[in-house]
Design a protein around this motif. Structure first.
Motif: not given
Length: 464
Positions: A389-393, A397-399, A414-419
Motif C-alpha cells: 500500500i505504501v509503495n502504491l500510494v 501520488v508521483g513520488y 500524512r494519510h499513511l502516517m495518520g488517517t
C-alpha cells in the motif's frame, strides 16, 4: 498444554536467565527485521534504484509466498524430534544461512534495472524463507516453555522488550554506520553495516538455543497434516486472532515504512530520522514492559487489547492533523502511540498460546508450531499488504526519489502516517469483540486439560 504430572502441579518453572534468553531471541530477529521494516523500502528506492511500483509488487508477491511457507515450517517443526526438542534445533540450524542471506540482501550488484529486480526477488525471497525457519519455531517456543498463562504473558513481554531493544539499536546506529563505513558510498555502507548487525544477530540466536528449554509435550495423536489444518480452521478464537494480527500489521507497517519518507520529505529533515524512530522505540520498550501489569490491572487480556488498540488509534488520528512544523504534536503522538502498539503484541502472543490450549481441549491434539506459524502468516501477510500500500500510494501520488516532493506526495505521507492507521485500529478493536477466550474461559480450559492429563496418567479414559 499437556505436561507430566509433576509439571502440572508446578506450572511456572521459569527463572530470569531463561526469560532473558527467550527475550533476546527477538532482539536478534529485530536486528534484521527493524532494517527491513524501517529502511529496506528507502534502500530499494533511493540506493538500490528500484521504482516504487515495481517494489510494491516485489514486496507483495515475495512476502505472501513467504507467509504461505510459515505453516509448512510449523508443521515440520511439530514433527521434529531431537534431543534438543522440536523448535530449538531449527534456530541453531538456520543461524549461518540467515547471516549470509541477510548480507546478500543489502548488497547492490552492478547490474541493469532488470538484473537488479531479479536479484532483489531472489535475495529477498531466500532471506525471508530462512527467517521463517527461525522465527516460527522461536515463536512456538512460547507455547512449550510453560503452561501457565500469566507466565506466558511475562515471557511474551520479555520477547517484545527484546524486539524493541533490537529496533532501538538499529534505529540508533544503522544510518551512522552506513555513513561512517561507506564514506559517501551508501551502497558499500549498507553492506558493511548490515554485516556487523548480522553477526550480532547470529550470536544472540545461539544464546537462545543454549538458554531455553522445551517442557510441554503434546499428547500422542494421529500424525496427519490434513487433520492439523482442519483443526486449525475449526479453532474459532484462532481465526479471529488471525484477522486481528493481519490488520494490526497492515496499519503498523504503513507507519513503519512511511516514517523515513515522512520525516525526510514531509517534515523536511532527514537528520531527524534517528531521533523520531528512537523516540517511538523508547516508549515501545516501556509499553512492552507494562503489558503484563496492564493485563493484570484490567483483569482480561481481551479487554486490555481493545483499550490499547483504541488508544493507539486516537494517537494516529492526531498525527493526521499535524503540520510539517508541529514537532511537539508529531513527536508526542509518535511516543504516546508507540506505547499501546508495543503492549498489544505481547498480549497477542500470549493469546495465540491460549488458542493452542483451546485447540488441544477441543480436538485432543496440540499443534503449537502450526498455531504460531499461522500467527506469523497473518502478520507477514499484513506486513506485505501494508508495504505494498505504501509503495502504491507513493507511485500514485508521483513520488520521485531524492527530490523535492509535490503537495500530493506530502498529503499521501500524512494519510499513511495518520488517517489509514487510525482506521485500521478501529477495525481491529471491533474484531476483538468476537474473540471468545476471556479470563474465565482461560481458567476453564486450563482446568479441563489438567484433569485430562491426570486421567491419562492414572490410566483412565478422559471424559473431556
Amino acid at each position: 498444554m499437556s505436561t507430566t504430572p509433576s509439571d502440572a502441579s508446578r506450572p511456572s518453572l521459569i527463572r530470569w536467565p531463561e526469560r532473558l534468553g527467550y527475550g533476546v531471541g527477538d532482539t536478534a530477529c529485530c536486528l534484521f527485521w527493524a532494517i527491513v521494516s524501517s529502511y529496506l523500502n528507502l534502500f530499494y528506492t533511493d540506493v538500490f534504484g528500484l521504482a516504487p511500483a515495481a517494489l510494491a509488487w516485489l514486496l507483495l508477491i515475495t512476502r505472501i509466498w513467504d507467509a504461505a511457507f510459515d505453516p509448512v515450517v510449523g508443521m515440520i517443526a511439530d514433527r521434529t524430534s531431537t534431543r534438543w526438542g522440536k523448535f530449538r534445533p531449527w534456530i541453531l540450524w538456520s543461524i549461518v544461512p540467515f547471516m549470509v542471506a541477510e548480507i546478500a540482501l543489502f548488497t547492490t550488484p552492478h547490474l541493469g534495472p532488470t538484473g537488479k529486480l531479479v536479484y532483489a526477488y531472489i535475495t529477498y525471497s531466500v532471506v525471508m524463507l530462512i527467517y521463517s525457519a527461525i522465527n516460527v519455531p522461536y515463536g512456538a517456543l512460547l507455547g512449550v516453555i510453560t503452561d501457565d498463562s500469566a507466565e506466558r504473558t511475562t515471557l511474551a513481554s520479555y520477547r517484545f522488550i527484546g524486539a524493541f531493544v533490537g529496533n532501538f539499536i538499529v534505529q540508533g546506529i544503522l544510518l551512522y554506520l552506513v555513513q561512517a563505513l561507506g564514506r559517501g558510498n551508501n551502497r558499500l555502507g549498507y553492506t558493511l553495516a548490515v554485516t556487523i548487525l548480522a553477526c550480532g544477530s547470529g550470536l544472540l540466536l545461539f544464546y537462545v538455543f543454549l538458554s531455553t528449554n522445551e517442557r510441554i509435550q503434546p499428547p500422542q495423536a494421529e500424525n496427519s497434516v490434513r487433520r492439523d489444518l482442519r483443526d486449525l480452521l475449526g479453532n474459532r478464537p484462532w481465526l479471529v486472532l488471525f484477522a486481528m494480527g493481519a490488520i494490526s500489521l497492515v496499519y503498523l507497517t504503513l507507519r513503519q515504512v512511511a516514517s523515513v519518507y515522512y520525516v525526510t520529505y514531509y517534515m523536511g529533515d532527514r537528520g531527524l530520522i534517528p531521533a523520531f524512530l528512537l523516540a517511538g522505540t523508547a516508549f515501545s520498550i516501556l509499553g512492552a514492559m507494562l503489558a503484563p501489569w496492564m493485563a493484570r490491572r484490567v483483569g482480561c487480556k481481551k479487554r486490555t487489547f481493545i483499550l490499547l488498540t483504541l488508544w493507539a488509534a486516537a494517537c494516529n488520528a492526531a498525527t493526521a492533523l499535524a503540520g510539517p512544523r508541529d514537532l511537539v504534536l508529531i513527536f508526542g503522538t509518535q511516543m504516546l502511540g508507540s506505547m499501546p502498539l508495543a503492549a498489544i503484541f505481547p498480549l497477542m502472543g500470549s493469546m495465540f498460546a491460549d488458542t493452542a490450549d483451546y485447540g488441544e481441549l477441543k480436538f485432543g491434539r496440540r499443534a503449537t508450531g502450526l498455531i504460531f506459524a499461522g500467527s506469523t502468516f497473518s502478520q507477514k501477510t499484513g506486513g506485505a499488504i501494508g508495504a505494498a500500500i505504501v509503495n502504491l500510494v507513493l507511485s500514485s501520488v508521483g513520488y520521485v526519489a531524492n527530490a523535492k516532493q509535490s503537495a500530493s506526495v506530502l498529503g499521501g505521507l500524512r494519510h499513511l502516517m495518520g488517517t489509514l492507521p487510525a482506521a485500521g485500529g478501529l477495525l481491529v478493536a471491533g474484531l476483538a469483540l468476537f474473540y471468545e477466550i476471556d479470563t474465565k474461559r482461560e481458567r476453564e480450559i486450563g482446568a479441563a486439560i489438567a484433569a485430562r492429563v491426570r486421567s491419562v496418567a492414572a490410566g483412565r479414559p478422559s471424559d473431556s
